[in-house]
Scaffold this motif. Structure first.
Motif, PDB file in Angstrom:
ATOM      1  N   GLN A 164       0.881  -1.207  -0.121  1.00  0.00           N
ATOM      2  CA  GLN A 164      -0.133   0.102   0.097  1.00  0.00           C
ATOM      3  C   GLN A 164       0.809   1.181   0.031  1.00  0.00           C
ATOM      4  O   GLN A 164       0.491   2.189  -0.751  1.00  0.00           O
ATOM      5  CB  GLN A 164      -1.063  -0.015   1.286  1.00  0.00           C
ATOM      6  N   SER A 165       1.882   1.147   0.886  1.00  0.00           N
ATOM      7  CA  SER A 165       3.005   2.397   0.927  1.00  0.00           C
ATOM      8  C   SER A 165       3.576   2.438  -0.634  1.00  0.00           C
ATOM      9  O   SER A 165       3.770   3.547  -0.890  1.00  0.00           O
ATOM     10  CB  SER A 165       3.934   1.929   1.827  1.00  0.00           C
ATOM     11  N   ILE A 166       3.945   1.599  -1.194  1.00  0.00           N
ATOM     12  CA  ILE A 166       4.500   1.574  -2.373  1.00  0.00           C
ATOM     13  C   ILE A 166       3.642   2.244  -3.520  1.00  0.00           C
ATOM     14  O   ILE A 166       4.025   3.034  -4.259  1.00  0.00           O
ATOM     15  CB  ILE A 166       4.859   0.379  -3.044  1.00  0.00           C
ATOM     16  N   GLY A 167       2.401   1.950  -3.322  1.00  0.00           N
ATOM     17  CA  GLY A 167       1.320   2.472  -4.140  1.00  0.00           C
ATOM     18  C   GLY A 167       1.157   3.724  -3.960  1.00  0.00           C
ATOM     19  O   GLY A 167       1.115   4.752  -4.977  1.00  0.00           O
ATOM     20  N   GLN A 168       1.395   4.424  -2.938  1.00  0.00           N
ATOM     21  CA  GLN A 168       0.913   5.550  -2.378  1.00  0.00           C
ATOM     22  C   GLN A 168       2.248   6.583  -2.852  1.00  0.00           C
ATOM     23  O   GLN A 168       1.886   7.513  -3.390  1.00  0.00           O
ATOM     24  CB  GLN A 168       0.917   5.920  -0.807  1.00  0.00           C
ATOM     25  N   THR A 169       3.227   5.804  -2.813  1.00  0.00           N
ATOM     26  CA  THR A 169       4.358   6.888  -2.850  1.00  0.00           C
ATOM     27  C   THR A 169       4.500   6.876  -4.608  1.00  0.00           C
ATOM     28  O   THR A 169       4.567   8.110  -4.980  1.00  0.00           O
ATOM     29  CB  THR A 169       5.747   5.920  -2.727  1.00  0.00           C
ATOM     30  N   LEU A 170       4.165   5.665  -5.231  1.00  0.00           N
ATOM     31  CA  LEU A 170       3.948   6.053  -6.838  1.00  0.00           C
ATOM     32  C   LEU A 170       3.018   7.085  -7.184  1.00  0.00           C
ATOM     33  O   LEU A 170       3.253   7.686  -8.182  1.00  0.00           O
ATOM     34  CB  LEU A 170       3.935   4.657  -7.616  1.00  0.00           C
ATOM     35  N   GLN A 171       2.009   6.880  -6.472  1.00  0.00           N
ATOM     36  CA  GLN A 171       0.851   7.720  -6.573  1.00  0.00           C
ATOM     37  C   GLN A 171       1.407   9.456  -6.838  1.00  0.00           C
ATOM     38  O   GLN A 171       1.108  10.202  -7.499  1.00  0.00           O
ATOM     39  CB  GLN A 171      -0.520   7.690  -6.114  1.00  0.00           C
ATOM     40  N   MET A 172       1.933   9.597  -5.425  1.00  0.00           N
ATOM     41  CA  MET A 172       2.364  11.063  -5.351  1.00  0.00           C
ATOM     42  C   MET A 172       3.383  11.442  -6.122  1.00  0.00           C
ATOM     43  O   MET A 172       3.451  12.572  -6.878  1.00  0.00           O
ATOM     44  CB  MET A 172       2.897  11.067  -3.699  1.00  0.00           C
ATOM     45  N   VAL A 173       4.516  10.546  -6.395  1.00  0.00           N
ATOM     46  CA  VAL A 173       5.715  10.850  -7.397  1.00  0.00           C
ATOM     47  C   VAL A 173       5.162  11.091  -8.819  1.00  0.00           C
ATOM     48  O   VAL A 173       5.357  12.124  -9.317  1.00  0.00           O
ATOM     49  CB  VAL A 173       6.524   9.884  -7.262  1.00  0.00           C
ATOM     50  N   ILE A 203      14.223  12.118  -7.994  1.00  0.00           N
ATOM     51  CA  ILE A 203      14.824  11.910  -6.763  1.00  0.00           C
ATOM     52  C   ILE A 203      14.334  12.821  -5.781  1.00  0.00           C
ATOM     53  O   ILE A 203      13.894  12.429  -4.561  1.00  0.00           O
ATOM     54  CB  ILE A 203      16.458  11.907  -6.905  1.00  0.00           C
ATOM     55  N   GLY A 204      14.315  14.094  -6.350  1.00  0.00           N
ATOM     56  CA  GLY A 204      13.693  15.231  -5.247  1.00  0.00           C
ATOM     57  C   GLY A 204      12.343  15.128  -4.892  1.00  0.00           C
ATOM     58  O   GLY A 204      11.857  15.203  -3.672  1.00  0.00           O
ATOM     59  N   VAL A 205      11.673  14.423  -5.901  1.00  0.00           N
ATOM     60  CA  VAL A 205      10.052  14.394  -5.694  1.00  0.00           C
ATOM     61  C   VAL A 205       9.854  13.245  -4.517  1.00  0.00           C
ATOM     62  O   VAL A 205       8.954  13.034  -3.919  1.00  0.00           O
ATOM     63  CB  VAL A 205       9.220  14.241  -6.927  1.00  0.00           C
ATOM     64  N   LEU A 206      10.734  12.196  -4.929  1.00  0.00           N
ATOM     65  CA  LEU A 206      10.751  10.952  -4.151  1.00  0.00           C
ATOM     66  C   LEU A 206      11.120  11.293  -2.550  1.00  0.00           C
ATOM     67  O   LEU A 206      10.289  10.894  -1.760  1.00  0.00           O
ATOM     68  CB  LEU A 206      11.492  10.052  -4.571  1.00  0.00           C
ATOM     69  N   ASP A 207      11.941  12.089  -2.369  1.00  0.00           N
ATOM     70  CA  ASP A 207      12.482  12.672  -1.328  1.00  0.00           C
ATOM     71  C   ASP A 207      11.170  13.512  -0.452  1.00  0.00           C
ATOM     72  O   ASP A 207      10.750  13.210   0.566  1.00  0.00           O
ATOM     73  CB  ASP A 207      13.793  13.427  -1.130  1.00  0.00           C
ATOM     74  N   MET A 208      10.490  14.367  -1.589  1.00  0.00           N
ATOM     75  CA  MET A 208       9.478  15.033  -0.967  1.00  0.00           C
ATOM     76  C   MET A 208       8.276  13.959  -0.456  1.00  0.00           C
ATOM     77  O   MET A 208       7.540  14.201   0.608  1.00  0.00           O
ATOM     78  CB  MET A 208       8.625  15.879  -1.898  1.00  0.00           C
ATOM     79  N   SER A 209       8.028  13.125  -1.310  1.00  0.00           N
ATOM     80  CA  SER A 209       6.979  12.162  -0.680  1.00  0.00           C
ATOM     81  C   SER A 209       7.138  11.450   0.518  1.00  0.00           C
ATOM     82  O   SER A 209       6.191  10.939   1.135  1.00  0.00           O
ATOM     83  CB  SER A 209       6.979  10.916  -1.871  1.00  0.00           C
ATOM     84  N   ALA A 210       8.319  11.138   0.727  1.00  0.00           N
ATOM     85  CA  ALA A 210       9.051  10.667   2.164  1.00  0.00           C
ATOM     86  C   ALA A 210       8.665  11.502   3.401  1.00  0.00           C
ATOM     87  O   ALA A 210       8.175  11.172   4.216  1.00  0.00           O
ATOM     88  CB  ALA A 210      10.390  10.253   2.074  1.00  0.00           C
TER      89      ALA A 210
END
Length: 239
Positions: free
Chosen positions: A31-40, A175-182
Protein backbone atom coordinates in the motif's frame (compact mmCIF):
# COMPACT_ATOMS: atom_id res chain seq x y z
CA UNK A 1 21.77 -14.75 36.20
CA UNK A 2 18.03 -15.28 36.27
CA UNK A 3 17.48 -11.67 35.25
CA UNK A 4 19.93 -12.01 32.35
CA UNK A 5 18.17 -15.15 31.13
CA UNK A 6 14.79 -13.42 31.37
CA UNK A 7 16.10 -10.39 29.49
CA UNK A 8 17.60 -12.59 26.77
CA UNK A 9 14.35 -14.52 26.51
CA UNK A 10 12.45 -11.25 26.24
CA UNK A 11 14.71 -10.05 23.42
CA UNK A 12 14.34 -13.41 21.71
CA UNK A 13 10.56 -13.23 21.94
CA UNK A 14 10.62 -9.66 20.61
CA UNK A 15 12.83 -10.72 17.69
CA UNK A 16 10.57 -13.65 16.93
CA UNK A 17 7.56 -11.35 17.00
CA UNK A 18 9.25 -8.98 14.60
CA UNK A 19 10.01 -11.85 12.25
CA UNK A 20 6.32 -12.77 12.07
CA UNK A 21 5.28 -9.14 11.64
CA UNK A 22 5.71 -9.35 7.85
CA UNK A 23 2.38 -11.14 7.57
CA UNK A 24 0.84 -7.88 8.76
CA UNK A 25 3.40 -5.47 7.32
CA UNK A 26 3.50 -6.86 3.78
CA UNK A 27 0.06 -5.48 2.76
CA UNK A 28 1.01 -2.16 4.37
CA UNK A 29 4.28 -2.16 2.44
CA UNK A 30 2.53 -2.69 -0.89
CA UNK A 31 0.00 0.00 0.00
CA UNK A 32 2.87 2.36 0.85
CA UNK A 33 4.58 1.63 -2.47
CA UNK A 34 1.33 2.45 -4.26
CA UNK A 35 0.94 5.70 -2.35
CA UNK A 36 4.52 6.71 -3.14
CA UNK A 37 4.07 5.94 -6.84
CA UNK A 38 0.81 7.91 -6.85
CA UNK A 39 2.36 10.97 -5.19
CA UNK A 40 5.48 10.90 -7.35
CA UNK A 41 3.73 10.26 -10.68
CA UNK A 42 1.00 12.89 -10.19
CA UNK A 43 3.56 15.43 -8.98
CA UNK A 44 5.93 14.80 -11.88
CA UNK A 45 3.18 14.94 -14.51
CA UNK A 46 1.50 18.11 -13.26
CA UNK A 47 4.46 19.87 -11.63
CA UNK A 48 6.80 18.74 -14.40
CA UNK A 49 4.54 20.21 -17.11
CA UNK A 50 3.87 23.47 -15.27
CA UNK A 51 7.59 23.74 -14.50
CA UNK A 52 8.41 23.22 -18.17
CA UNK A 53 6.09 26.08 -19.13
CA UNK A 54 7.45 28.34 -16.39
CA UNK A 55 11.03 27.42 -17.31
CA UNK A 56 10.44 28.30 -20.97
CA UNK A 57 8.95 31.64 -19.88
CA UNK A 58 11.95 32.29 -17.64
CA UNK A 59 14.31 31.51 -20.50
CA UNK A 60 12.30 33.45 -23.07
CA UNK A 61 12.04 36.63 -21.00
CA UNK A 62 15.77 36.77 -20.31
CA UNK A 63 17.60 39.70 -21.93
CA UNK A 64 18.13 39.09 -25.65
CA UNK A 65 15.84 36.04 -25.88
CA UNK A 66 12.61 35.30 -27.76
CA UNK A 67 10.21 37.52 -25.79
CA UNK A 68 12.57 39.61 -23.74
CA UNK A 69 10.88 41.27 -20.78
CA UNK A 70 13.12 42.35 -17.91
CA UNK A 71 10.26 43.10 -15.51
CA UNK A 72 8.54 39.72 -15.96
CA UNK A 73 11.87 37.88 -15.74
CA UNK A 74 12.91 39.62 -12.53
CA UNK A 75 9.56 38.95 -10.85
CA UNK A 76 9.51 35.26 -11.83
CA UNK A 77 13.19 34.84 -11.00
CA UNK A 78 12.61 36.34 -7.54
CA UNK A 79 9.61 34.09 -6.84
CA UNK A 80 11.52 30.97 -7.88
CA UNK A 81 14.53 31.99 -5.78
CA UNK A 82 12.28 32.52 -2.74
CA UNK A 83 10.40 29.20 -2.98
CA UNK A 84 13.14 26.77 -4.04
CA UNK A 85 15.40 27.03 -0.95
CA UNK A 86 12.56 26.42 1.54
CA UNK A 87 12.96 22.98 3.20
CA UNK A 88 9.97 20.91 2.08
CA UNK A 89 8.90 19.98 5.62
CA UNK A 90 8.56 23.71 6.41
CA UNK A 91 6.91 24.33 3.04
CA UNK A 92 4.28 21.70 3.94
CA UNK A 93 3.40 23.59 7.10
CA UNK A 94 3.42 26.99 5.38
CA UNK A 95 1.14 25.75 2.60
CA UNK A 96 -1.38 24.20 4.99
CA UNK A 97 -4.00 27.03 4.83
CA UNK A 98 -3.87 27.11 1.01
CA UNK A 99 -3.93 23.31 0.86
CA UNK A 100 -7.12 23.26 2.94
CA UNK A 101 -8.74 25.83 0.64
CA UNK A 102 -7.80 23.93 -2.53
CA UNK A 103 -8.02 20.28 -1.46
CA UNK A 104 -10.42 20.59 1.48
CA UNK A 105 -8.12 18.92 3.98
CA UNK A 106 -4.53 19.14 5.23
CA UNK A 107 -4.19 15.39 5.88
CA UNK A 108 -3.78 12.51 3.46
CA UNK A 109 -2.24 11.72 0.10
CA UNK A 110 -4.16 14.41 -1.83
CA UNK A 111 -3.13 17.04 0.73
CA UNK A 112 0.49 15.99 0.27
CA UNK A 113 0.34 16.06 -3.53
CA UNK A 114 -0.75 19.72 -3.75
CA UNK A 115 2.32 21.28 -2.04
CA UNK A 116 4.51 18.71 -3.81
CA UNK A 117 3.19 19.93 -7.17
CA UNK A 118 3.80 23.57 -6.22
CA UNK A 119 7.37 22.90 -5.09
CA UNK A 120 8.04 20.66 -8.09
CA UNK A 121 6.84 23.39 -10.46
CA UNK A 122 9.36 25.92 -9.16
CA UNK A 123 12.19 23.38 -8.95
CA UNK A 124 11.51 22.19 -12.50
CA UNK A 125 11.34 25.72 -13.89
CA UNK A 126 14.90 26.46 -12.83
CA UNK A 127 16.20 23.14 -14.18
CA UNK A 128 14.46 23.79 -17.51
CA UNK A 129 15.81 27.33 -17.74
CA UNK A 130 19.36 26.19 -16.98
CA UNK A 131 19.20 23.49 -19.67
CA UNK A 132 17.76 25.82 -22.30
CA UNK A 133 20.40 28.53 -21.86
CA UNK A 134 23.21 26.49 -23.55
CA UNK A 135 21.16 26.00 -26.74
CA UNK A 136 23.03 27.58 -29.66
CA UNK A 137 21.53 31.07 -30.24
CA UNK A 138 22.50 30.74 -33.91
CA UNK A 139 19.92 28.00 -34.44
CA UNK A 140 17.21 30.19 -32.94
CA UNK A 141 18.25 33.15 -35.10
CA UNK A 142 18.22 30.90 -38.17
CA UNK A 143 14.66 29.82 -37.39
CA UNK A 144 13.69 33.45 -36.82
CA UNK A 145 15.15 34.49 -40.18
CA UNK A 146 13.01 31.84 -41.90
CA UNK A 147 9.90 33.42 -40.41
CA UNK A 148 9.16 30.81 -37.74
CA UNK A 149 6.88 31.99 -34.93
CA UNK A 150 8.11 32.09 -31.36
CA UNK A 151 5.95 29.11 -30.40
CA UNK A 152 7.25 27.15 -33.40
CA UNK A 153 10.84 27.92 -32.42
CA UNK A 154 10.18 26.69 -28.88
CA UNK A 155 8.48 23.52 -30.14
CA UNK A 156 10.77 22.61 -33.03
CA UNK A 157 14.16 24.07 -32.10
CA UNK A 158 14.53 24.97 -28.44
CA UNK A 159 12.99 21.92 -26.74
CA UNK A 160 14.36 19.31 -29.19
CA UNK A 161 17.90 20.69 -28.93
CA UNK A 162 17.79 20.57 -25.11
CA UNK A 163 15.82 17.31 -24.92
CA UNK A 164 18.64 15.01 -23.77
CA UNK A 165 19.77 17.19 -20.83
CA UNK A 166 16.12 17.88 -19.99
CA UNK A 167 15.44 14.15 -19.68
CA UNK A 168 18.41 13.79 -17.33
CA UNK A 169 17.18 16.82 -15.38
CA UNK A 170 13.76 15.21 -14.94
CA UNK A 171 15.43 12.01 -13.74
CA UNK A 172 17.26 14.10 -11.15
CA UNK A 173 13.95 15.75 -10.31
CA UNK A 174 12.43 12.32 -9.67
CA UNK A 175 14.86 11.87 -6.78
CA UNK A 176 13.80 15.17 -5.26
CA UNK A 177 10.10 14.35 -5.63
CA UNK A 178 10.68 10.92 -4.08
CA UNK A 179 12.36 12.68 -1.17
CA UNK A 180 9.36 15.00 -0.84
CA UNK A 181 6.99 12.01 -0.82
CA UNK A 182 8.96 10.56 2.10
CA UNK A 183 8.45 13.76 4.10
CA UNK A 184 4.76 13.79 3.23
CA UNK A 185 4.28 11.08 5.85
CA UNK A 186 4.35 13.82 8.48
CA UNK A 187 0.91 15.00 7.33
CA UNK A 188 -0.52 11.52 6.89
CA UNK A 189 0.37 11.34 3.21
CA UNK A 190 1.41 7.73 3.56
CA UNK A 191 4.06 6.26 1.30
CA UNK A 192 7.36 4.52 1.93
CA UNK A 193 8.68 7.36 4.09
CA UNK A 194 5.78 7.06 6.49
CA UNK A 195 6.12 3.26 6.44
CA UNK A 196 9.81 3.46 7.32
CA UNK A 197 9.22 5.94 10.15
CA UNK A 198 6.07 4.39 11.65
CA UNK A 199 6.97 0.72 11.43
CA UNK A 200 10.76 0.91 11.28
CA UNK A 201 12.30 3.87 13.08
CA UNK A 202 9.66 4.31 15.79
CA UNK A 203 9.61 0.56 16.54
CA UNK A 204 13.41 0.20 16.35
CA UNK A 205 13.11 -2.30 13.49
CA UNK A 206 16.01 -1.73 11.11
CA UNK A 207 14.78 -4.46 8.75
CA UNK A 208 11.63 -2.50 7.99
CA UNK A 209 13.53 0.76 7.64
CA UNK A 210 16.09 -0.69 5.25
CA UNK A 211 13.42 -2.49 3.24
CA UNK A 212 11.83 0.89 2.48
CA UNK A 213 15.24 2.44 1.76
CA UNK A 214 16.22 -0.34 -0.65
CA UNK A 215 12.91 -0.10 -2.52
CA UNK A 216 13.42 3.64 -2.99
CA UNK A 217 17.01 3.06 -4.15
CA UNK A 218 15.77 0.52 -6.71
CA UNK A 219 13.16 3.02 -7.96
CA UNK A 220 15.83 5.68 -8.42
CA UNK A 221 18.19 3.28 -10.21
CA UNK A 222 15.47 2.19 -12.64
CA UNK A 223 14.43 5.74 -13.48
CA UNK A 224 18.03 6.94 -13.81
CA UNK A 225 18.94 3.98 -15.99
CA UNK A 226 15.99 4.54 -18.33
CA UNK A 227 16.73 8.29 -18.51
CA UNK A 228 20.40 7.66 -19.29
CA UNK A 229 19.49 5.24 -22.09
CA UNK A 230 16.96 7.63 -23.66
CA UNK A 231 19.29 10.63 -23.40
CA UNK A 232 22.13 8.63 -24.96
CA UNK A 233 19.93 7.60 -27.89
CA UNK A 234 18.80 11.19 -28.46
CA UNK A 235 22.38 12.48 -28.43
CA UNK A 236 23.38 9.86 -31.01
CA UNK A 237 20.56 10.98 -33.31
CA UNK A 238 21.52 14.64 -32.95
CA UNK A 239 25.10 13.88 -33.98
Amino acid sequence: MTNLIATAAGHGAELAARQTDWTVLKPMLFQSIGQTLQMVSVTLVIGGFLGLVLGVVLYGTRPGNLFENAVVYRILDLIVNIVRPIPFIIFLAAMQPLTINVVGTSIGTAAAIFPMVVMCTFATSRLVEQNLVPVDPGMIEAARSMGASKFTIIRTVLIPEALAPLILAYAFLFIGVLDMSAMAGYIGGGGLGNFAIAYGYQKFDQTVTWTAVIIMIVMVQIVQGVANAIAKRILKRQR
